[in-house]
Design an enzyme around this catalytic site. Structure first.
Site, PDB file in Angstrom:
ATOM      1  N   PRO A   2       0.828  -1.211   0.000  1.00 18.47           N
ATOM      2  CG  PRO A   2      -0.773  -1.570   1.629  1.00 18.47           C
ATOM      3  CD  PRO A   2       0.537  -2.088   1.132  1.00 18.47           C
ATOM      4  CD  GLU A   3       2.085   3.799  -4.501  1.00 20.08           C
ATOM      5  OE1 GLU A   3       2.390   5.008  -4.517  1.00 20.08           O
ATOM      6  OE2 GLU A   3       2.162   3.075  -5.511  1.00 20.08           O
ATOM      7  CE  LYS A  50       5.349   3.027   0.237  1.00 21.07           C
ATOM      8  NZ  LYS A  50       6.052   2.076  -0.660  1.00 21.07           N
ATOM      9  NE  ARG A 119      14.929   4.038  11.581  1.00 20.65           N
ATOM     10  CZ  ARG A 119      14.551   3.765  12.827  1.00 20.65           C
ATOM     11  NH1 ARG A 119      15.222   4.300  13.842  1.00 20.65           N
ATOM     12  NH2 ARG A 119      13.524   2.977  13.080  1.00 20.65           N
ATOM     13  CG  ASN A 160       6.498   0.496  -8.909  1.00 19.57           C
ATOM     14  OD1 ASN A 160       7.255   1.322  -9.396  1.00 19.57           O
ATOM     15  ND2 ASN A 160       6.477  -0.763  -9.304  1.00 19.57           N
TER      16      ASN A 160
END
Length: 267
Positions: A2-3, A50, A119, A160
């Site tokens: 999942p984005e 995410k 991060r 993606n």
């Protein structure tokens, strides 16, 4: 995987249904320390890239990363017996949800949450995002912009689909080195990601095709794909570009499939 828009949709849903209430939290799999938050008030739900965070206070936040296989199943009360490998069950005043198959489901302290977020790159869906921090990394990198957009340390939440589509929409060759992306180009890419991803949060799918290229305007058949949404190049390898009719190209880059139009993105 999942984005980012999917995690922000989940955060909004869980905020509406559970935040401000005492909730019951269990781990039928006994795979995380649910007892640390069970019976407490869920202060808020939020997302960064995410990653999903259920915040119970300064000493306890449930961190979830869905990974490739994680899913939440949402239901109205009453509850039923767990089915399958349920990592976390969250029960509120009116609804309950089961989490299965995540890459991560863990209880973190505030310091651990800060370390994790430090991060991550800026998230186009967060109002506190600082896109200049992402560009500072991009502008000095010899890696391709296609790789950099997928690096969660550079930019959080883009996957993606958004990667392929935003590069197409701005005519940027995916192999362009980050250091060759101008600040003007980056500003345009960032602002477009903000618009596209916010739309994804609203409707629950990724649509990137401009009005003049929609099926109802051009007369083409609507896209048939389990991911839904109208897109220019993602998973359209070999099919004609919706703008110039050149066959969409594909290649593997850093372990992921890349899609682009050799003509519209010739640079």
């Amino acid at each position: 995987m999942p984005e980012g828009h999917t995690l922000h949709r989940l955060a909004r849903l869980h905020q509406r249904r559970y935040a401000g209430s005492v909730v019951r939290v269990a781990s039928p799999q006994e795979r995380f320390a649910a007892d640390l938050v069970d019976g407490r008030v869920l202060v808020r739900a939020e997302a960064h890239g995410k990653h999903l965070f259920h915040v119970y206070g300064p000493d306890a936040t449930v961190h979830v990363h869905l990974g490739l296989y994680g899913t939440f199943a949402e239901h109205e009360l009453p509850t039923t017996d767990p089915v399958g490998q349920v990592r976390m069950r969250l029960v509120g005043p009116t609804h309950w949800t089961d989490l299965r198959g995540p890459t991560a489901c863990e209880v973190l302290t505030a310091d651990e949450v800060r370390a994790l977020k430090s991060r991550l790159g800026p998230d186009p869906l967060r109002r506190d995002a600082k896109p200049a921090e992402a560009y500072a990394r991009i502008a000095k990198s010899r890696q391709s912009i296609a790789v950099l957009l997928m690096d969660q340390k550079v930019l959080a939440g883009v996957g993606n689909v958004y990667r392929a589509e935003v590069l197409f929409r701005h005519g940027v060759p995916p192999t362009t080195e980050g250091r060759k992306i101008t600040s003007k180009q980056w500003d345009a890419l960032w602002q477009d990601l903000v618009v596209l991803m916010r739309a994804g949060v609203r409707v629950g799918r990724i649509d990137t095709v401009r009005p003049e290229h929609l099926p109802e305007v051009t007369g083409r058949a609507p896209r048939q794909d389990r991911h839904g949404g109208e897109v220019y190049v993602y998973r359209r390898a070999g099919l004609p570009c919706l703008v110039c009719s050149t066959p969409v190209a594909t290649a593997e880059l850093a372990g992921r499939n890349l899609f682009w139009c050799p003509s519209c993105q010739s640079g």
